[in-house]
Design a protein around this motif. Structure first.
Motif, PDB file in Angstrom:
ATOM      1  N   UNK A 202       0.835  -1.200   0.000  1.00 21.13           N
ATOM      2  CA  UNK A 202       0.000   0.000   0.000  1.00 21.13           C
ATOM      3  C   UNK A 202       0.872   1.253   0.000  1.00 21.13           C
ATOM      4  N   UNK A 203       1.953   1.223   0.805  1.00 23.05           N
ATOM      5  CA  UNK A 203       2.851   2.378   0.852  1.00 23.05           C
ATOM      6  C   UNK A 203       3.546   2.568  -0.496  1.00 23.05           C
ATOM      7  N   UNK A 208      -1.171   5.148  -7.018  1.00 22.07           N
ATOM      8  CA  UNK A 208      -2.154   4.448  -7.845  1.00 22.07           C
ATOM      9  C   UNK A 208      -3.375   4.020  -7.031  1.00 22.07           C
ATOM     10  N   UNK A 209      -3.142   3.489  -5.818  1.00 17.77           N
ATOM     11  CA  UNK A 209      -4.248   2.981  -5.007  1.00 17.77           C
ATOM     12  C   UNK A 209      -5.135   4.102  -4.470  1.00 17.77           C
ATOM     13  N   UNK A 210      -4.573   5.277  -4.261  1.00 20.01           N
ATOM     14  CA  UNK A 210      -5.330   6.386  -3.687  1.00 20.01           C
ATOM     15  C   UNK A 210      -5.850   7.364  -4.733  1.00 20.01           C
ATOM     16  N   UNK A 211      -5.699   7.001  -5.986  1.00 15.78           N
ATOM     17  CA  UNK A 211      -6.230   7.862  -7.046  1.00 15.78           C
ATOM     18  C   UNK A 211      -7.752   7.881  -6.989  1.00 15.78           C
ATOM     19  N   UNK A 222     -14.998   5.667   2.939  1.00 13.24           N
ATOM     20  CA  UNK A 222     -14.460   6.565   3.963  1.00 13.24           C
ATOM     21  C   UNK A 222     -13.246   5.940   4.649  1.00 13.24           C
ATOM     22  N   UNK A 223     -13.225   4.596   4.764  1.00 14.69           N
ATOM     23  CA  UNK A 223     -12.074   3.920   5.351  1.00 14.69           C
ATOM     24  C   UNK A 223     -10.865   3.988   4.418  1.00 14.69           C
ATOM     25  N   UNK A 224     -11.105   3.847   3.121  1.00 15.62           N
ATOM     26  CA  UNK A 224     -10.014   3.989   2.143  1.00 15.62           C
ATOM     27  C   UNK A 224      -9.431   5.387   2.209  1.00 15.62           C
ATOM     28  N   UNK A 225     -10.300   6.379   2.335  1.00 12.46           N
ATOM     29  CA  UNK A 225      -9.835   7.755   2.402  1.00 12.46           C
ATOM     30  C   UNK A 225      -8.995   7.999   3.655  1.00 12.46           C
ATOM     31  N   UNK A 226      -9.356   7.341   4.751  1.00 10.21           N
ATOM     32  CA  UNK A 226      -8.576   7.498   5.978  1.00 10.21           C
ATOM     33  C   UNK A 226      -7.169   6.943   5.804  1.00 10.21           C
TER      34      UNK A 226
END
Length: 384
Positions: A202-203, A208-211, A222-226
């Motif tokens: 993830x790091x 790419x994962x947070x796009x 909301x958990x993904x955004x956190x």
């Protein structure tokens, strides 16, 4: 000839109830309670009656501790199955008839509004300790599978509400029971390795994962955004990243010795959101600095160490597993709260024990401490 009966003093009447209390555990609680009242007075003096309410909640928790400590572990064991079943039924009630607030369905109206997930913080480790006590000396792989199933039911129902913070606490307490019951290392290491690989991945692939538009499937949006905000809080400094950034600024500005009691600028100029609840550690750090943080961490370390000592010396398997799980709850509370405020863990809404404001959480802590004190008393009574 008149017979005069001597009326026993109040101390002589109270002594049978107080005998066997673990004074070191009580000392740890009193130290943390004192730090909590100090922090709450500074951060919440302008929040109406918040300081007085915090003190009232502590007194209620102390009363619960005293009452529950009188209940022997054998009686607690008899309550394991009814409490667990009641908790799961209430969680199912939340699923179908729950009250929704701020996008989460966590409450149930049963004449009064309650949050059933709080009950499972205690009922789940109690149930698992009973489960393994019934199988003492003849634990088989199928018994561990059954234990994981008992743990998965409340965790899954709490995750659906969604309430990641409470689910994490219930899971930590349950996993502690399963681990201390003798879970083989060959079953412990693979999940740990998988989790480590997942975190590193993830790091590494954060851009790419947070796009925008990426769906992680296993987590709510909301958990993904956190998680993404944790990895890069500057991506939304005035929105999702505001909590983390202000918390980190407050902690850093405290320096070695802090700005002084009631002198925190980030705190009193209201830059720290939720400064009396989830983010009170940031307010405490700003005013008391690294020295104050070390004192606070020492208090929690003392409490956790004493809890583990009580678990190691407990007279039965049930008592050992229960005490170890309850101690794990305190560790998880403190570690997750300090970690999320410091920016090393996602913000999940876990309070800091004895420090953060919150009536329900304080009642849960009092209940857990009462059970821990009950285990300590049972050992001392057997030795006397």
């Amino acid at each position: 000839m008149a017979i005069v009966f001597e009326k026993p003093s109040l101390w002589r009447r109270l002594w049978p109830l107080l005998r066997g209390f673990d004074l070191w555990l009580l000392l740890a609680v009193l130290i943390l309670a004192g730090l909590g009242l100090t922090a709450m007075y500074s951060s919440g003096f302008d929040h109406g009656t918040r300081f007085a309410d915090h003190g009232r909640n502590m007194l209620i928790a102390l009363g619960i501790l005293f009452v529950v400590a009188q209940v022997p572990p054998q009686r607690l064991m008899s309550l394991a199955v009814p409490l667990y079943v009641l908790g799961v039924v209430l969680l199912l009630g939340v699923e179908f008839f729950g009250i929704t607030r701020k996008g989460a369905t966590r409450w149930l109206n049963v004449g009064i509004v309650i949050q059933p997930s709080e009950l499972l913080k205690i009922a789940t480790p109690l149930m698992l300790a009973w489960w393994f006590h019934r199988r003492e000396g003849q634990t088989r792989p199928i018994d561990f599978i059954g234990a994981f199933a008992l743990l998965a039911v409340p965790v899954a129902l709490i995750m659906r509400q969604p309430d990641l913070g409470t689910a994490l606490l219930v899971m930590a307490a349950g996993l502690a029971v399963i681990f201390f019951a003798g879970l083989p290392w060959k079953l412990v290491l693979p999940p740990v390795v998988i989790a480590a690989v997942g975190i590193v991945s993830i790091i590494a692939f954060e851009p790419q994962l947070c796009a925008d538009g990426v769906d992680w499937h296993v987590l709510h949006e909301y958990q993904r955004q956190r998680v993404c905000t944790l990895l890069d809080p500057t991506r939304d400094p005035l929105g999702r990243g505001f909590h983390i950034l202000q918390g980190m600024i407050a902690i850093g500005s405290g320096g070695w010795w802090g700005k002084g009691f009631m002198q925190g600028t980030q705190t009193h100029l209201e830059f720290i959101p939720e400064r009396t609840t989830d983010f009170i550690f940031a307010a405490f750090s700003e005013e008391f600095g690294l020295a104050g943080n070390l004192a606070l961490i020492a208090g929690f370390t003392f409490l956790i160490f004493r809890g583990l000592m009580i678990a190691a010396e407990a007279p039965t398997l049930f008592a050992r597993l229960l005490a170890a799980a309850l101690t794990t709850i305190f560790f998880t509370y403190a570690f997750v709260n300090m970690g999320m405020v410091s920016g090393i863990l996602p913000v999940v809404g876990v309070p800091l024990p004895f420090i953060s404001y919150g009536g329900t959480a304080m009642v849960t802590l009092g209940l857990a401490l009462g059970m821990l004190m009950s285990v300590a008393k049972s050992r001392r009574m057997m030795q006397s």
